[in-house]
Write an enzyme that holds these catalytic residues in place. Sequence first.
Site, PDB file in Angstrom:
ATOM      1  N   CYS A  67       0.864  -1.181   0.000  1.00  0.00           N
ATOM      2  CA  CYS A  67       0.000   0.000   0.000  1.00  0.00           C
ATOM      3  C   CYS A  67       0.899   1.228   0.000  1.00  0.00           C
ATOM      4  CB  CYS A  67      -0.851  -0.041   1.264  1.00  0.00           C
ATOM      5  SG  CYS A  67      -1.728   1.478   1.586  1.00  0.00           S
ATOM      6  N   TYR A 119     -24.614  -7.355  25.287  1.00  0.00           N
ATOM      7  CA  TYR A 119     -23.966  -6.534  24.265  1.00  0.00           C
ATOM      8  C   TYR A 119     -24.279  -7.170  22.902  1.00  0.00           C
ATOM      9  CZ  TYR A 119     -21.215  -5.353  28.450  1.00  0.00           C
ATOM     10  OH  TYR A 119     -20.813  -5.005  29.707  1.00  0.00           O
ATOM     11  N   CYS A 142     -12.878  -8.166  21.698  1.00  0.00           N
ATOM     12  CA  CYS A 142     -12.049  -7.620  20.621  1.00  0.00           C
ATOM     13  C   CYS A 142     -10.847  -6.884  21.205  1.00  0.00           C
ATOM     14  CB  CYS A 142     -12.880  -6.704  19.728  1.00  0.00           C
ATOM     15  SG  CYS A 142     -13.674  -5.382  20.613  1.00  0.00           S
TER      16      CYS A 142
END
Length: 416
Positions: free
Chosen positions: A9, A245, A341
């Site tokens: 990139c 959640y 996460c």
Amino acid sequence: MKNEKILTCDVSKKCGGCQYQGTPYQEQLKTKQKNVEKLLKGFGKVEPVAGMENPYYYRNKVHAVFGRERNGKIISGTYQANTHKIVNIDNCLIEDQKSGEIIRTIRDLLKSFKIKTYDEDTRYGLLRHVLVRRGFVSGQIMVVLVLSCPILPSKNNFVKALRKVHPEITTVVLNVNDKKTNMILGDRDIVLYGKGYIEDTLCGCTFRISPRSFYQVNPVQTEVLYGKAIEYAELSGKEKVIDAYCGIGTIGLIASKKAKEVIGVELNPNAIRDAKINAKQNNITNVQFYQADAGEFMVSLARQGVSADVVFMDPPRAGSDEAFLSSVVKLAPEKVVYVSCNPETLARDLKYLTGHGYQVKKMQPVDMFCFTQHVECVTLLQKSNRKCKPDSYVKLSLDMEDYYRIKDAEGDVKIE
Ligand code: SAH
């Protein structure tokens, strides 16, 4: 992935979203494994991280901030790390390519429609951001145009021109964000074309996703993640399950097929609305969804003496809180399946739960965020007969840098 060809990139240094840009994928996985083990090995064995076959172009949600260079050229992309300077992006290696094309088409259309990009300093201009969400299974695509005011001149012609180039777009929503804020989306949606949401399929259930609801950003790995979570719960059809959640209800609805009943709780009212519709559309009748703070909700369940057999919990990066965890301990489910996460806050919360009568049985990292430093982890905890050792909850101060980045692991949308 032997003889892996590494795609590169040009803007990765400026963008800063992919910390592992240029690193062979297998090496990225090794680093993630090491990092997770460092934080979690005290709780037991960490299974080898589940990686992707093809780690590129996986993100089903693509965000671009719009602006202009000094010479007037319109640009779209992301904020340069820790700044509000926009880095123009033409080909992001982790984002869905079709969504990237749509964003570039919008960039090209702006001039002929005389649509000005918004300037954060002067607060002048109209187009702030574009968000594209694509259902990888359904093929449905939603374009959200975030504007500083509710009026888009020639809106019908604009949508027509956009759909002429991309007939695969199934809905276009105008989101109004007129505040000086670091959030991308404002709180008003106006549907310009189509239904105002997309649908997608995961683990055999169909889900409605509206512009402001959370939906996992890597659909391929989400099936791996949810599959593990359901496997860990070992449901037999008799259990009372809590999905905390719960977002748009994904885990709870998938689990409901193997459980007696499911209660889902989530703070975001848009997500709860989607969750209720998702239950109906999948003909699921043994699930109830509640809009509430998960901690407060669990406290009230514990007060009412409600019991549960399995608690799934999937909190945001900041992890859970003491109200929630102490209520889990009171409800005393046989199993807690923690989907996280952020291994740092996971470690903190596991410390609490293992100090209050739970034992970690299994831990499975899943690479949902290839090329970034983030990693997801599913943990199975089981109620143990050991005596609880009193242990106070330590609040961990998160590295604020994490909140700084627009390409947060959850696709969260805060910027300082
Ligand atoms: N389980 C879902 C969502 C996980 S993301 C899925 O896999 O798609 C974390 C979710 O927690 C988000 O939907 C967010 O809105 C919600 N959330 C954040 N803080 C919360 C709180 N205090 N109480 C309840 N839900 C919360």
